[in-house]
Every structure is written in C-alpha cells, then in structure tokens.
Design an enzyme around this catalytic site. Structure first.
Site, PDB file in Angstrom:
ATOM      1  N   THR A 172       0.844  -1.203   0.000  1.00 16.19           N
ATOM      2  CA  THR A 172       0.000   0.000   0.000  1.00 16.19           C
ATOM      3  C   THR A 172       0.874   1.245   0.000  1.00 16.19           C
ATOM      4  OG1 THR A 172      -1.441   1.315   1.432  1.00 16.19           O
ATOM      5  CG2 THR A 172      -0.130  -0.342   2.521  1.00 16.19           C
ATOM      6  N   ASP A 173       0.315   2.343  -0.528  1.00 20.54           N
ATOM      7  CA  ASP A 173       1.070   3.603  -0.487  1.00 20.54           C
ATOM      8  C   ASP A 173       1.293   4.088   0.946  1.00 20.54           C
ATOM      9  OD1 ASP A 173      -1.565   4.352   0.061  1.00 20.54           O
ATOM     10  OD2 ASP A 173      -1.618   5.998  -1.405  1.00 20.54           O
ATOM     11  N   GLU A 174       0.487   3.565   1.889  1.00 18.90           N
ATOM     12  CA  GLU A 174       0.581   4.069   3.268  1.00 18.90           C
ATOM     13  C   GLU A 174       1.921   3.734   3.924  1.00 18.90           C
ATOM     14  OE1 GLU A 174      -3.041   3.726   5.601  1.00 18.90           O
ATOM     15  OE2 GLU A 174      -4.217   3.541   3.772  1.00 18.90           O
TER      16      GLU A 174
ATOM     17  N   TYR B 295      -1.106  -0.124  11.169  1.00 15.36           N
ATOM     18  CA  TYR B 295      -1.388  -0.839   9.917  1.00 15.36           C
ATOM     19  C   TYR B 295      -0.243  -0.630   8.920  1.00 15.36           C
ATOM     20  CZ  TYR B 295      -3.177  -1.243   5.115  1.00 15.36           C
ATOM     21  OH  TYR B 295      -3.309  -1.524   3.773  1.00 15.36           O
TER      22      TYR B 295
ATOM     23  N   LYS C 198       2.540  -3.294   7.220  1.00  9.13           N
ATOM     24  CA  LYS C 198       2.702  -3.503   5.775  1.00  9.13           C
ATOM     25  C   LYS C 198       4.143  -3.177   5.344  1.00  9.13           C
ATOM     26  CE  LYS C 198      -0.104  -4.373   3.086  1.00  9.13           C
ATOM     27  NZ  LYS C 198      -0.660  -5.660   2.547  1.00  9.13           N
TER      28      LYS C 198
HETATM   29  P1  NAD Z   1     -10.035  -6.534   3.256  1.00 10.54           P
HETATM   30  O1  NAD Z   1      -9.874  -6.213   4.708  1.00 10.54           O
HETATM   31  O2  NAD Z   1     -11.311  -6.203   2.569  1.00 10.54           O
HETATM   32  O3  NAD Z   1      -9.812  -8.109   3.022  1.00 10.54           O
HETATM   33  C1  NAD Z   1      -8.789  -8.818   3.665  1.00 10.54           C
HETATM   34  C2  NAD Z   1      -9.022 -10.312   3.447  1.00 10.54           C
HETATM   35  O4  NAD Z   1      -7.927 -11.016   4.063  1.00 10.54           O
HETATM   36  C3  NAD Z   1     -10.310 -10.842   4.091  1.00 10.54           C
HETATM   37  O5  NAD Z   1     -10.983 -11.706   3.199  1.00 10.54           O
HETATM   38  C4  NAD Z   1      -9.826 -11.590   5.311  1.00 10.54           C
HETATM   39  O6  NAD Z   1     -10.682 -12.677   5.692  1.00 10.54           O
HETATM   40  C5  NAD Z   1      -8.463 -12.084   4.840  1.00 10.54           C
HETATM   41  N1  NAD Z   1      -7.564 -12.339   5.967  1.00 10.54           N
HETATM   42  C6  NAD Z   1      -7.304 -11.531   7.029  1.00 10.54           C
HETATM   43  N2  NAD Z   1      -6.445 -12.140   7.877  1.00 10.54           N
HETATM   44  C7  NAD Z   1      -6.138 -13.340   7.320  1.00 10.54           C
HETATM   45  C8  NAD Z   1      -5.287 -14.409   7.707  1.00 10.54           C
HETATM   46  N3  NAD Z   1      -4.600 -14.363   8.861  1.00 10.54           N
HETATM   47  N4  NAD Z   1      -5.181 -15.469   6.889  1.00 10.54           N
HETATM   48  C9  NAD Z   1      -5.878 -15.532   5.725  1.00 10.54           C
HETATM   49  N5  NAD Z   1      -6.714 -14.561   5.317  1.00 10.54           N
HETATM   50  C10 NAD Z   1      -6.842 -13.472   6.105  1.00 10.54           C
HETATM   51  O7  NAD Z   1      -8.796  -5.863   2.543  1.00 10.54           O
HETATM   52  P2  NAD Z   1      -8.702  -5.167   1.095  1.00 10.54           P
HETATM   53  O8  NAD Z   1      -9.136  -3.770   1.213  1.00 10.54           O
HETATM   54  O9  NAD Z   1      -9.303  -6.058   0.091  1.00 10.54           O
HETATM   55  O10 NAD Z   1      -7.100  -5.143   0.896  1.00 10.54           O
HETATM   56  C11 NAD Z   1      -6.439  -6.255   0.300  1.00 10.54           C
HETATM   57  C12 NAD Z   1      -4.948  -5.971   0.258  1.00 10.54           C
HETATM   58  O11 NAD Z   1      -4.700  -4.786  -0.498  1.00 10.54           O
HETATM   59  C13 NAD Z   1      -4.320  -5.739   1.629  1.00 10.54           C
HETATM   60  O12 NAD Z   1      -3.047  -6.362   1.646  1.00 10.54           O
HETATM   61  C14 NAD Z   1      -4.185  -4.224   1.720  1.00 10.54           C
HETATM   62  O13 NAD Z   1      -3.099  -3.863   2.546  1.00 10.54           O
HETATM   63  C15 NAD Z   1      -3.930  -3.872   0.266  1.00 10.54           C
HETATM   64  N6  NAD Z   1      -4.356  -2.512  -0.146  1.00 10.54           N
HETATM   65  C16 NAD Z   1      -5.630  -2.100   0.126  1.00 10.54           C
HETATM   66  C17 NAD Z   1      -6.027  -0.825  -0.293  1.00 10.54           C
HETATM   67  C18 NAD Z   1      -7.435  -0.325  -0.041  1.00 10.54           C
HETATM   68  O14 NAD Z   1      -7.704   0.845  -0.330  1.00 10.54           O
HETATM   69  N7  NAD Z   1      -8.353  -1.130   0.452  1.00 10.54           N
HETATM   70  C19 NAD Z   1      -5.121  -0.003  -0.983  1.00 10.54           C
HETATM   71  C20 NAD Z   1      -3.821  -0.485  -1.252  1.00 10.54           C
HETATM   72  C21 NAD Z   1      -3.461  -1.748  -0.832  1.00 10.54           C
HETATM   73  P1  TYD Z   2     -10.226   4.895   5.200  1.00 11.07           P
HETATM   74  O1  TYD Z   2     -11.298   4.517   4.229  1.00 11.07           O
HETATM   75  O2  TYD Z   2     -10.252   4.287   6.561  1.00 11.07           O
HETATM   76  O3  TYD Z   2      -8.840   4.638   4.460  1.00 11.07           O
HETATM   77  P2  TYD Z   2      -7.316   5.037   4.910  1.00 11.07           P
HETATM   78  O4  TYD Z   2      -7.311   5.433   6.332  1.00 11.07           O
HETATM   79  O5  TYD Z   2      -6.593   3.749   4.689  1.00 11.07           O
HETATM   80  O6  TYD Z   2      -6.903   6.133   3.978  1.00 11.07           O
HETATM   81  O7  TYD Z   2     -10.264   6.476   5.387  1.00 11.07           O
HETATM   82  C1  TYD Z   2     -10.117   7.361   4.275  1.00 11.07           C
HETATM   83  C2  TYD Z   2     -10.068   8.773   4.821  1.00 11.07           C
HETATM   84  O8  TYD Z   2     -11.359   9.090   5.371  1.00 11.07           O
HETATM   85  C3  TYD Z   2      -9.075   8.967   5.959  1.00 11.07           C
HETATM   86  O9  TYD Z   2      -8.503  10.270   5.837  1.00 11.07           O
HETATM   87  C4  TYD Z   2      -9.923   8.874   7.211  1.00 11.07           C
HETATM   88  C5  TYD Z   2     -11.244   9.457   6.753  1.00 11.07           C
HETATM   89  N1  TYD Z   2     -12.458   8.905   7.414  1.00 11.07           N
HETATM   90  C6  TYD Z   2     -13.416   9.777   7.952  1.00 11.07           C
HETATM   91  O10 TYD Z   2     -13.263  11.004   7.915  1.00 11.07           O
HETATM   92  N2  TYD Z   2     -14.536   9.235   8.503  1.00 11.07           N
HETATM   93  C7  TYD Z   2     -14.742   7.884   8.578  1.00 11.07           C
HETATM   94  O11 TYD Z   2     -15.778   7.442   9.138  1.00 11.07           O
HETATM   95  C8  TYD Z   2     -13.761   7.002   8.018  1.00 11.07           C
HETATM   96  C9  TYD Z   2     -13.945   5.514   8.064  1.00 11.07           C
HETATM   97  C10 TYD Z   2     -12.627   7.576   7.433  1.00 11.07           C
END
Ligand code: NAD
Ligand code: TYD
Length: 344
Positions: free
Chosen positions: A124-126, A149, A153
């Site tokens: 992730t970019d984070e 988090y 990562k």
């Molecule tokens: P999510 O939380 O929706 O899904 C995570 C999945 O992983 C779930 O199905 C969960 O059951 C499974 N999981 C959790 N712990 C586990 C374990 N110990 N063993 C096996 N499975 C397990 O997450 P997401 O938003 O789909 O993100 C997926 C990936 O992409 C992550 O690695 C996240 O860091 C990365 N990512 C997410 C975003 C975003 O905006 N959501 C952006 C960049 C990168």
């Molecule tokens: P989020 O979807 O949790 O993603 P990330 O923290 O990984 O960027 O949050 C996106 C942005 O929205 C972040 O700046 C936090 C803000 N936020 C709120 O203001 N209210 C909310 O209820 C949530 C969940 C997030």
C-alpha cells in the site's frame, strides 16, 4: 496459469478473482482466506461453482494451513490477505503483526518450499507515510509508516525484500493508493458514506475533513496487480494510482449529491490519532514500463459504486448485520467434513 490468491474473500481479492475468471479462460485459482470479519463469501457467489475456482479456509500465519493448501505446480502466489483498517490497528495492533508480518513470512517460506516461481506482494502507499501539499510518492520514496497498519505492511515489504536478497525468491511488490468499488466492507470511508447517505444517517468526518486521498477504482488496481504479475522484472516495485486526489470532504459531498442526500448529514467528529495528511501517487513508472493505465475516472467510478450499493441492498444489510458470516457454515462447511471423512 495456476494462482494461489490469499485474502480472496475480501474487497480487492474478490474483485480480482472475478476479474481474472471473466477475462482469462486459462486461469485456475485457489482462494485461501481465513474468513475474518472482513472475509465475505457472499462476494463470490457468482463464481463459487466455476470449476476453475476453489476456496480453502486457512490462516496465512499458520504454517500447517498454508503448507496443506499450497500444492507444487502453482505459477504465482498473489498475496492480498491482511488486516487492512487503520482505525482497528489503532485500537490493537496484535492481529496486524500476526497476519501482515508473520503471515507474509510464512507465505514466503512456503513459496520457497513449494518452488513457486513468482510471489506478488500487494502492499500500500501508506508504507510511505504522509505528504504535505506538494510532491508525490514514487518507487524511490522512503518507507515512513505512521499507523500500526502501515508499519505492519512496511515490515512485510522488508521481509519480501529479504527473501529475494537472501534466498533468491522471485517477488514483485505493488503499492496502490485508496481503492473503492463494489464489495468494500462498510467500515471504510466510501461504502460507509454511501450506506449512511442512503439511510439518512450522520456521516462522521474525522477532524476538519481536509485530508487528501488518491482514489482508484478497484478494477483498475486489480488490472495493475495482474499486469505486474505477468510482466514485471523480478525484484521490481510499482506505485499504482489514478491521479485522483480528493479531500475527504469533497468525496463525501460528491457521494451525498450522487445519492441525493442533504449535506446536513455531515458530522464532524474527533480526528484519528496520527492521521496522515495526504497520499498521492506518481504512477509514471507502472504506466511506462508495464503499459498499465487506469480506465475509470473518479466521477464514473463513484456513479458506478453508488449504483452498485443501491442495487445490492441485501449485501449491505448482511455486511452491516453480520449475517454474511453464516454463509460459510450454511454453504461450505460440509466440504471440509466430507473431505475429512474421506481421509479417515
Ligand atoms: P479486506 O480487509 O477487505 O480483506 C482482507 C481479506 O484477508 C479478508 O478476506 C480476510 O478474511 C483475509 N484475511 C485476514 N487475515 C487473514 C489471515 N490471517 N489469513 C488468511 N486470510 C486473512 O482488505 P482489502 O481492502 O481487500 O485489501 C487487500 C490488500 O490490499 C491488503 O493487503 C491491503 O493492505 C492492500 N491494499 C488495500 C487498499 C485499499 O484501499 N483497500 C489499498 C492499497 C493496498
Ligand atoms: P479509510 O477509508 O479508513 O482509508 P485510509 O485510512 O486507509 O486512507 O479512510 C479514508 C479517509 O477518510 C481517511 O482520511 C480517514 C477518513 N475517514 C473519515 O473522515 N470518517 C470515517 O468514518 C472514516 C472511516 C474515514
């Protein structure tokens, strides 16, 4: 192409599996997922009986689970599984270390043991921390995570690198910006705002709402992960983003307008501790070297996403009530029982 996809019952993983099954007739997929609160098999009902798809419940941090599920002959591991919500990591970081750090190391060891020729690590970019108003994250940015988090990562990325340097493992890493789209669990900003707007409930805005995120439609991220898996040189890292920076308040107002809900739902609440100010990706390397470009603009993506949540009220109701967690027991637990019987 035989893929072992971790976290495929989550938001991005389930979109990825469906995109691959729809676009690549030669793909076969094992979806390995622990089904934590974020894993939802209702995301995958339309592919559940596809002969190219198989679900295995298991935990990435448990060696026996991974080794039992990972057969020889897999072409790539695509590692999405993670604890992914910043707010939960602030409450308690333990599961983030176990899944994101230990789980990644367990998979790296298993990839070596089973001679898997490619490991795709979805980061992730984070991991790169927070930006002020100017500048962008690039592949050369320093890792400077601010939330537990992001720290987990970043640690995972270090273990991926160490496996490459020390053991010669073939791995590639993607660092994408904030995703949105269908099947996102409604604890994250965009699905939470859509659901509350539809229900006429308050929209919690952390702090002043001026934090900036760089939004990408989930299918665009999935296409980038797939293209990097197929084309990237070993050891490469790619930042993925769609040049769609928006302040949180702007995102919220856009959604309220799309739903037709009043801006008076906006409710300011306490800020998130350590809240990152801005994320923004310069995607020029993945565009020029891999040939990937995003296809969905923010405006199109938000319209599609609002439409999807409106059309899938039952999915959202189950996600909010927890009813989705019964799906495995009702529909799939028999498979494990019958396979255990067959072995006894
Ligand atoms: P999510 O939380 O929706 O899904 C995570 C999945 O992983 C779930 O199905 C969960 O059951 C499974 N999981 C959790 N712990 C586990 C374990 N110990 N063993 C096996 N499975 C397990 O997450 P997401 O938003 O789909 O993100 C997926 C990936 O992409 C992550 O690695 C996240 O860091 C990365 N990512 C997410 C975003 C975003 O905006 N959501 C952006 C960049 C990168
Ligand atoms: P989020 O979807 O949790 O993603 P990330 O923290 O990984 O960027 O949050 C996106 C942005 O929205 C972040 O700046 C936090 C803000 N936020 C709120 O203001 N209210 C909310 O209820 C949530 C969940 C997030």
């Amino acid at each position: 192409m035989k893929l072992f996809i971790t976290g495929g019952a989550g938001f991005i993983g389930s979109n990825h599996i469906k995109l691959l099954l729809a676009t690549d007739p030669d793909v076969s997929i094992v979806n390995f997922d622990a089904l934590t609160y974020a894993g939802n098999l209702e995301n995958l009902t339309d592919v559940a009986t596809d002969p190219r798809y198989r679900f295995v419940r298991g935990d990435v941090s448990t060696v026996a689970d991974v080794m039992d599920a990972l057969d020889e002959g897999i072409d790539a591991i695509v590692h999405f599984a993670a604890e992914s919500h910043v707010d939960r990591s602030i409450e308690s970081a333990a599961d983030f270390v176990r899944t994101n750090v230990v789980g990644t190391q367990v998979l790296l060891d298993a990839a070596r043991a089973r001679k898997v020729p490619r490991f795709v690590h979805v980061s992730t970019d984070e991991v790169m921390g927070s930006l002020d108003d100017g500048g962008f994250f690039t592949e050369d940015s320093v890792l400077a995570p601010n939330s537990p988090y992001a720290a987990s990562k970043a640690a995972a990325e270090h273990f991926v690198r160490a496996a490459m340097q020390t053991h010669g493992l073939d791995a590639v890493i993607t660092r994408c910006s904030n995703n949105y789209g269908p099947y996102q669990f409604p604890e994250k900003l965009i699905p939470l705002v859509i659901a509350n707007a539809i229900d006429g409930k308050p929209i919690p805005v952390y702090g002043n709402g001026q934090q900036v995120r760089d939004w990408i439609y989930v299918d665009d991220h999935c296409r980038a992960v797939d293209a990097v898996m197929r084309k990237a040189a070993t050891g490469s890292v790619y930042c993925v983003g769609a040049r769609s920076e928006r302040a949180n308040l702007e995102v919220i107002r856009t959604i309220l307008d799309a739903v037709g809900a009043p801006h008076s739902l906006i409710t300011y609440v306490s800020d998130r501790p350590g809240h990152d100010r801005r994320y923004a990706i310069d995607p020029v390397r993945v565009e020029s070297e891999i040939g990937w470009t995003p296809r969905v603009t923010f405006e199109e993506g938000i319209a599609k996403t609002v439409g999807w949540y409106r059309d899938n009220a039952e999915w959202m109701a189950h996600a909010r009530s927890g009813a989705y967690r019964d799906f495995y027991e009702k529909n799939l637990a028999w498979r494990e029982t019958s396979s255990a019987d067959a072995h006894s």
